[in-house]
Design an enzyme around this catalytic site. Structure first.
Site, PDB file in Angstrom:
ATOM      1  N   CYS A 185       0.800  -1.245   0.000  1.00  0.00           N
ATOM      2  CA  CYS A 185       0.000   0.000   0.000  1.00  0.00           C
ATOM      3  C   CYS A 185       0.827   1.287   0.000  1.00  0.00           C
ATOM      4  O   CYS A 185       0.526   2.190  -0.783  1.00  0.00           O
ATOM      5  CB  CYS A 185      -0.987   0.024   1.156  1.00  0.00           C
ATOM      6  SG  CYS A 185      -1.290  -1.524   1.975  1.00  0.00           S
TER       7      CYS A 185
ATOM      8  N   LYS B  12     -14.864  -3.119   6.431  1.00  0.00           N
ATOM      9  CA  LYS B  12     -14.381  -4.060   5.413  1.00  0.00           C
ATOM     10  C   LYS B  12     -15.357  -5.207   5.196  1.00  0.00           C
ATOM     11  O   LYS B  12     -16.294  -5.406   5.977  1.00  0.00           O
ATOM     12  CB  LYS B  12     -13.026  -4.620   5.812  1.00  0.00           C
ATOM     13  CG  LYS B  12     -13.080  -5.414   7.103  1.00  0.00           C
ATOM     14  CD  LYS B  12     -11.774  -6.123   7.396  1.00  0.00           C
ATOM     15  CE  LYS B  12     -11.870  -6.875   8.706  1.00  0.00           C
ATOM     16  NZ  LYS B  12     -10.780  -7.776   8.975  1.00  0.00           N
TER      17      LYS B  12
ATOM     18  N   ARG C 211       7.103 -10.831   5.878  1.00  0.00           N
ATOM     19  CA  ARG C 211       6.789 -10.598   7.282  1.00  0.00           C
ATOM     20  C   ARG C 211       7.363 -11.734   8.094  1.00  0.00           C
ATOM     21  O   ARG C 211       7.273 -12.895   7.699  1.00  0.00           O
ATOM     22  CB  ARG C 211       5.270 -10.536   7.498  1.00  0.00           C
ATOM     23  CG  ARG C 211       4.625  -9.388   6.746  1.00  0.00           C
ATOM     24  CD  ARG C 211       3.134  -9.429   6.885  1.00  0.00           C
ATOM     25  NE  ARG C 211       2.528  -8.618   5.835  1.00  0.00           N
ATOM     26  CZ  ARG C 211       1.239  -8.633   5.534  1.00  0.00           C
ATOM     27  NH1 ARG C 211       0.421  -9.414   6.208  1.00  0.00           N
ATOM     28  NH2 ARG C 211       0.773  -7.875   4.560  1.00  0.00           N
TER      29      ARG C 211
ATOM     30  N   ASP D 289      -2.499  -7.896  -5.129  1.00  0.00           N
ATOM     31  CA  ASP D 289      -2.903  -6.669  -4.457  1.00  0.00           C
ATOM     32  C   ASP D 289      -3.411  -5.624  -5.447  1.00  0.00           C
ATOM     33  O   ASP D 289      -3.004  -5.614  -6.605  1.00  0.00           O
ATOM     34  CB  ASP D 289      -1.680  -6.108  -3.729  1.00  0.00           C
ATOM     35  CG  ASP D 289      -2.051  -5.440  -2.427  1.00  0.00           C
ATOM     36  OD1 ASP D 289      -3.253  -5.341  -2.151  1.00  0.00           O
ATOM     37  OD2 ASP D 289      -1.128  -5.028  -1.700  1.00  0.00           O
TER      38      ASP D 289
ATOM     39  N   GLN E 257       0.997 -11.060  -2.848  1.00  0.00           N
ATOM     40  CA  GLN E 257      -0.421 -10.701  -2.798  1.00  0.00           C
ATOM     41  C   GLN E 257      -0.891 -10.312  -4.200  1.00  0.00           C
ATOM     42  O   GLN E 257      -0.154  -9.663  -4.938  1.00  0.00           O
ATOM     43  CB  GLN E 257      -0.618  -9.497  -1.876  1.00  0.00           C
ATOM     44  CG  GLN E 257      -0.296  -9.780  -0.429  1.00  0.00           C
ATOM     45  CD  GLN E 257      -0.456  -8.528   0.419  1.00  0.00           C
ATOM     46  OE1 GLN E 257       0.001  -7.463   0.057  1.00  0.00           O
ATOM     47  NE2 GLN E 257      -1.111  -8.669   1.548  1.00  0.00           N
TER      48      GLN E 257
ATOM     49  N   HIS F  39      -8.450  -1.266  -0.373  1.00  0.00           N
ATOM     50  CA  HIS F  39      -7.456  -2.340  -0.559  1.00  0.00           C
ATOM     51  C   HIS F  39      -8.249  -3.587  -0.926  1.00  0.00           C
ATOM     52  O   HIS F  39      -9.271  -3.855  -0.300  1.00  0.00           O
ATOM     53  CB  HIS F  39      -6.712  -2.694   0.721  1.00  0.00           C
ATOM     54  CG  HIS F  39      -6.134  -1.555   1.487  1.00  0.00           C
ATOM     55  ND1 HIS F  39      -4.796  -1.344   1.579  1.00  0.00           N
ATOM     56  CD2 HIS F  39      -6.717  -0.583   2.218  1.00  0.00           C
ATOM     57  CE1 HIS F  39      -4.569  -0.287   2.351  1.00  0.00           C
ATOM     58  NE2 HIS F  39      -5.717   0.191   2.753  1.00  0.00           N
TER      59      HIS F  39
ATOM     60  N   HIS G 286      -5.020  -1.303  -5.178  1.00  0.00           N
ATOM     61  CA  HIS G 286      -5.548  -0.188  -4.402  1.00  0.00           C
ATOM     62  C   HIS G 286      -6.334   0.720  -5.308  1.00  0.00           C
ATOM     63  O   HIS G 286      -5.854   1.098  -6.369  1.00  0.00           O
ATOM     64  CB  HIS G 286      -4.407   0.547  -3.708  1.00  0.00           C
ATOM     65  CG  HIS G 286      -3.715  -0.325  -2.715  1.00  0.00           C
ATOM     66  ND1 HIS G 286      -2.573  -1.020  -3.021  1.00  0.00           N
ATOM     67  CD2 HIS G 286      -4.050  -0.674  -1.442  1.00  0.00           C
ATOM     68  CE1 HIS G 286      -2.224  -1.743  -1.970  1.00  0.00           C
ATOM     69  NE2 HIS G 286      -3.105  -1.562  -0.998  1.00  0.00           N
TER      70      HIS G 286
HETATM   71 ZN   LIG Z   1      -3.195  -2.395   0.864  1.00  0.00          ZN
END
Ligand SMILES: [Zn+2]
Ligand SMILES: [Zn+2]
Length: 647
Positions: free
Chosen positions: A337, A472, A366, A386, A384, A518, A388
């Site tokens: 992000c 969410k 992580r 991912d 991910q 997200h 945005h």
């Molecule tokens: Zn994010």
């Protein structure tokens, strides 16, 4: 008299001091027999607790999650008693209910236990259960509680008690056993008709590697023996479908101690499978108006301080990378992000240009404790899917719906039809906990609920579960064995636009904050492939599976013809291979079955002379002799029935 409101909003009056069991009885005898626990005004209570004031009461049975929790929590007391009786002098620590069953962390001192001891523990625990002992809660002072465990020299329980407030401490007694406990039990031990100790594992006290190592005893219990038998059969099947086992058998991925724990290595077949998944999503995302971006694997520490991720992942994750230049620190990226926020910040936007949808298959890192690592589901580096979305508050509604459409498209194309959604909202009673204006929160929450409703999702709303920065929606998927997995999240965020000072120029020519969404339909490639493996048992949808067909020549004589067939399949983009080993057809079929290849194409004398192939499906179905062209049509038809175009 007190007024009790039931989940259907009906209100009944009772004498002060009536118990949840009294309420159940007033509804029906059948319900009273089945009630095993209760929640009063949001707090777990015993079925025999006196209700002293007006309030909302929910009665739980074995058939709901809270009921199971009380059942398993109570069972952990019974197993703890059995352990104490069998192994005198052991020290009990904590023993919560979990998703499937319960565990108890125990300092066994001199004793050790292993699988061979399980039957004796189960027998003892069942003996205790049959005594139909009631669970009785009692308040104790902090001093009493401490001295009770000091007498037992149990430093774990005393540490727990030290951190509790005097006046809030309760013990639970049943039979001869006492435990520090907040409550939430079934009426008596007699409800427990079947108990199984599942396994033991090491666990650090308070999850801290520097603290003593305890033994975690996992167990599960049921109100009927039959349910335990069914559960064990399911576990057997789950073992066969374990993604770590299948991943190895199907040559998809591996781990190397040299490379490092929790860092998956994708083998060629796995990498190709992943590539197909990525292409599938990229294609749909393109149609949905996303743009791909690429960002580096590391970022300056400052970036994550700005985003707030440093506070979450800094100290407790991989340590900063230092360059030869002094005071320069970088972190492995824990989230994509912040990078995407800076992409948005690279140039000014007008409201007419929004939404901007930036997507990246971004790998993040992580730290996870080695004990927490598990195949592809708990790793230290993962990718991910991912994206945005940066939009105006007014666009949130539409964007949310479109993200749901995309998520549903992903689930449908991969054969998941059993899923639910959880909508997490603010706790309306704690407005200070959240960032962003009330007006924007209401807008976002309405947008999510409307979208879930309009898309016909089977959803449940949970108040107080939202992150501080936005509400969410999570997709929960049930796999073929009925196990629940949390998949992609769609998260509204008011925080990062603030922290990164993101703006757009509105129709009023003023500067405004965009809202950020997200989203990641797969969650991560690693976790998703693990889920797919366990859901399908390795029998992936035809469009995704590594090899769609294998050609099995009956003897060497037919190798040339086999190659010819292979060639024409490849020309039609069917992934196939030929098994030229000097083995019998029977053996070749067995191996192809093991490798979960959907179609076996047998070629011998007759097939060659007629320019045909004999097709056998994985699992044994005989499709007879057909031409290569017919086979290609069959494959294409089957693929197009599951893999539709997004728009
Ligand atoms: Zn994010
Ligand atoms: Zn308890």
């Amino acid at each position: 008299m007190i007024k009790i409101t039931l989940p259907d909003n009906s209100v009944k009056e009772f004498e002060q001091g009536a118990t949840p069991m009294d309420v159940a009885r007033s509804i029906s005898e059948g319900l009273a027999r089945n009630v095993i626990s209760a929640t009063f005004n949001g707090t777990k209570v015993e079925t025999v607790s006196a209700l002293e004031e007006d309030g909302k009461l929910v009665l739980h049975t074995w058939n709901d999650d809270e009921g199971k929790k009380a059942f398993w929590h109570s069972s952990s007391h019974v197993v703890a008693q059995a352990l104490e009786e069998l192994y005198p002098g052991i020290k009990l620590t904590i023993g919560p209910a979990i998703e499937n069953g319960f565990y108890y962390d125990v300092d066994f001192g001199e004793h050790t236990i292993s699988e061979k001891d399980f039957p004796a523990i189960e027998k003892k625990a069942l003996e205790i259960a049959r005594g139909k002992h009631e669970f009785k809660m009692r308040a104790v002072s902090k001093q009493e509680a401490l001295s009770y465990y000091e007498d037992q020299q149990n430093e774990y329980k005393t540490e727990l008690i030290e951190n509790l407030e005097d006046g809030s401490i309760t013990f639970c007694d049943h039979d001869t056993f006492t435990d520090l406990c907040r409550g939430g039990h079934i009426p008596n031990t007699g409800f427990i008709k079947a108990i199984k100790i599942l396994n033991v594992a090491g666990a650090y006290w308070r999850g801290d590697e520097n603290k003593p190592q305890l033994t975690r005893v996992y167990g599960i219990s049921f109100p009927k023996q039959k349910e335990l038998t069914e559960y064990l059969a399911l576990l057997e099947e789950a073992k066969k479908r374990d993604h770590r086992k299948l991943g190895k058998e199907l040559d998809l991925f591996t781990f190397s101690q040299k490379v490092g724990q929790g860092l998956p290595l994708w083998l060629p077949k796995g990498a190709a499978l992943r590539e197909r998944l990525e292409q599938f999503l990229k294609k749909a995302q393109k149609q949905a108006g996303y743009e791909m971006v690429v960002t580096p694997h590391i970022g300056q520490k400052e970036l994550y301080v700005t985003s707030g991720h440093y506070a979450k992942y800094g100290e407790d994750s991989f340590q900063p990378i230092h360059t030869p230049k002094e005071d320069e620190e970088f972190l492995l990226k824990p989230m994509n992000c912040p990078h995407h926020c800076e992409i948005y910040n690279a140039r000014p936007f007008s409201y007419r240009e929004l939404p901007k949808r930036y997507a990246e298959f971004g790998t993040v890192y992580r730290y996870e404790q080695s004990g927490e690592l598990h195949g592809l589901t708990r790793v230290r580096g993962f990718t991910q899917d991912d994206a945005h979305i940066f939009c105006t508050p007014d666009q949130l509604d539409q964007e949310f719906k479109e993200v749901i459409d995309l998520s549903l498209y992903v689930l449908n194309s991969l054969g998941f039809d059993n899923f639910t959604a959880q909508v997490s909202l603010r706790d309306p009673e704690q407005p200070d906990k959240y960032i962003g204006t009330i007006e924007n929160w209401e807008k976002a929450e309405r947008a999510i609920i409307n979208a879930a409703k309009e898309k016909g999702l089977n959803y449940k709303i949970v108040e107080g579960e939202a992150a501080f920065y936005g509400p969410k929606l999570d997709f929960m998927v049930k796999d073929a064995l009925g196990r629940q997995w949390q998949l992609g999240t769609i998260q509204v965020d008011y925080n990062l636009p603030e922290r990164f000072d993101l703006t757009y120029k509105g129709s009023d020519n003023e500067s405004h904050r965009p809202v950020m969404i997200h989203r990641a339909p797969f969650g991560s490639m690693e976790r998703f492939v693990a889920l797919l493996l366990e859901h399908t048992g390795g029998n992936f949808p035809l469009w995704l599976i590594p090899e769609q067909a294998i050609i099995l020549p009956v003897s060497e004589k037919h190798e040339k013809y086999a190659e010819k067939v292979l060639n024409s399949l490849e020309n039609h983009e069917i992934r196939a291979l030929a098994d030229h080993r000097n083995e019998t057809v029977g053996k070749k079929i067995r191996d192809a079955e093991m490798n979960k290849i959907p179609f076996m194409l047998i070629v011998g004398e007759q097939e060659e002379s007629e320019s045909m192939i004999s097709v056998r499906r994985h699992g044994g179905e005989d499709l007879g002799k057909i031409s290569v062209k017919q086979f290609v049509d069959l494959v294409e038809k089957e693929i197009s029935s599951t893999l539709k175009s997004f728009k």
